[in-house]
Design a protein around this motif. Structure first.
Motif, PDB file in Angstrom:
ATOM      1  N   SER A   1       0.846  -1.189   0.000  1.00  0.00           N
ATOM      2  CA  SER A   1       0.000   0.000   0.000  1.00  0.00           C
ATOM      3  C   SER A   1       0.881   1.237   0.000  1.00  0.00           C
ATOM      4  CB  SER A   1      -0.927   0.009   1.217  1.00  0.00           C
ATOM      5  OG  SER A   1      -0.171   0.103   2.412  1.00  0.00           O
TER       6      SER A   1
ATOM      7  N   HIS B   1      -1.773  -1.206  -3.555  1.00  0.00           N
ATOM      8  CA  HIS B   1      -1.028  -1.313  -4.810  1.00  0.00           C
ATOM      9  C   HIS B   1      -1.950  -1.744  -5.953  1.00  0.00           C
ATOM     10  CE1 HIS B   1       2.236  -2.268  -7.566  1.00  0.00           C
ATOM     11  NE2 HIS B   1       1.597  -3.392  -7.801  1.00  0.00           N
ATOM     12  N   GLU B   2      -2.758  -2.773  -5.710  1.00  0.00           N
ATOM     13  CA  GLU B   2      -3.636  -3.289  -6.761  1.00  0.00           C
ATOM     14  C   GLU B   2      -4.675  -2.250  -7.191  1.00  0.00           C
ATOM     15  OE1 GLU B   2      -6.282  -5.837  -3.582  1.00  0.00           O
ATOM     16  OE2 GLU B   2      -4.214  -6.316  -4.067  1.00  0.00           O
ATOM     17  N   ASP B   3      -5.129  -1.403  -6.271  1.00  0.00           N
ATOM     18  CA  ASP B   3      -6.095  -0.359  -6.631  1.00  0.00           C
ATOM     19  C   ASP B   3      -5.438   0.742  -7.463  1.00  0.00           C
ATOM     20  OD1 ASP B   3      -8.204  -1.654  -5.355  1.00  0.00           O
ATOM     21  OD2 ASP B   3      -7.818  -0.637  -3.455  1.00  0.00           O
TER      22      ASP B   3
ATOM     23  N   VAL C   1      -2.828   0.296  -9.477  1.00  0.00           N
ATOM     24  CA  VAL C   1      -2.607  -0.303 -10.800  1.00  0.00           C
ATOM     25  C   VAL C   1      -3.912  -0.342 -11.591  1.00  0.00           C
ATOM     26  CG1 VAL C   1      -1.970  -2.449 -11.986  1.00  0.00           C
ATOM     27  CG2 VAL C   1      -0.576  -1.617 -10.090  1.00  0.00           C
ATOM     28  N   ALA C   2      -5.002  -0.740 -10.947  1.00  0.00           N
ATOM     29  CA  ALA C   2      -6.303  -0.790 -11.630  1.00  0.00           C
ATOM     30  C   ALA C   2      -6.725   0.598 -12.094  1.00  0.00           C
ATOM     31  CB  ALA C   2      -7.362  -1.385 -10.701  1.00  0.00           C
TER      32      ALA C   2
ATOM     33  N   LYS D   1      -4.638   1.507 -15.130  1.00  0.00           N
ATOM     34  CA  LYS D   1      -5.079   0.734 -16.298  1.00  0.00           C
ATOM     35  C   LYS D   1      -6.405   1.250 -16.838  1.00  0.00           C
ATOM     36  CE  LYS D   1      -2.676  -3.591 -15.519  1.00  0.00           C
ATOM     37  NZ  LYS D   1      -2.802  -5.032 -15.256  1.00  0.00           N
TER      38      LYS D   1
END
Length: 66
Positions: free
Chosen positions: A13, A52-54, A56-57, A60
């Motif tokens: 995060s 992190h994943e949020d 990147v999303a 994108k």
């Protein structure tokens, strides 16, 4: 690869400042994205964090919209 780049790649995060550095976007842009719901964030122990994943999303989704 620079040391600060390696640090951001391993984090789960980010604070808003760290997310701005990692993404190349400004803090104001990130706060606006959080305000309008296009970037998820959460509060933990009085700190706003972006997973992190949020991040990147979010990045994108901007590429797909362009």
């Amino acid at each position: 690869m620079r040391n600060d780049e390696q640090k951001h790649q391993t984090k789960l995060s980010y604070t808003v400042s760290e997310a701005a550095l990692a993404s190349g976007l400004g803090r104001t842009s990130l706060y606006e994205a959080m305000r309008n719901g296009s970037l998820k964030s959460l509060w933990i122990s009085g700190r706003r964090l972006i997973l992190h994943e949020d991040l990147v999303a979010f990045l994108k989704s901007g590429r797909e919209a362009a």
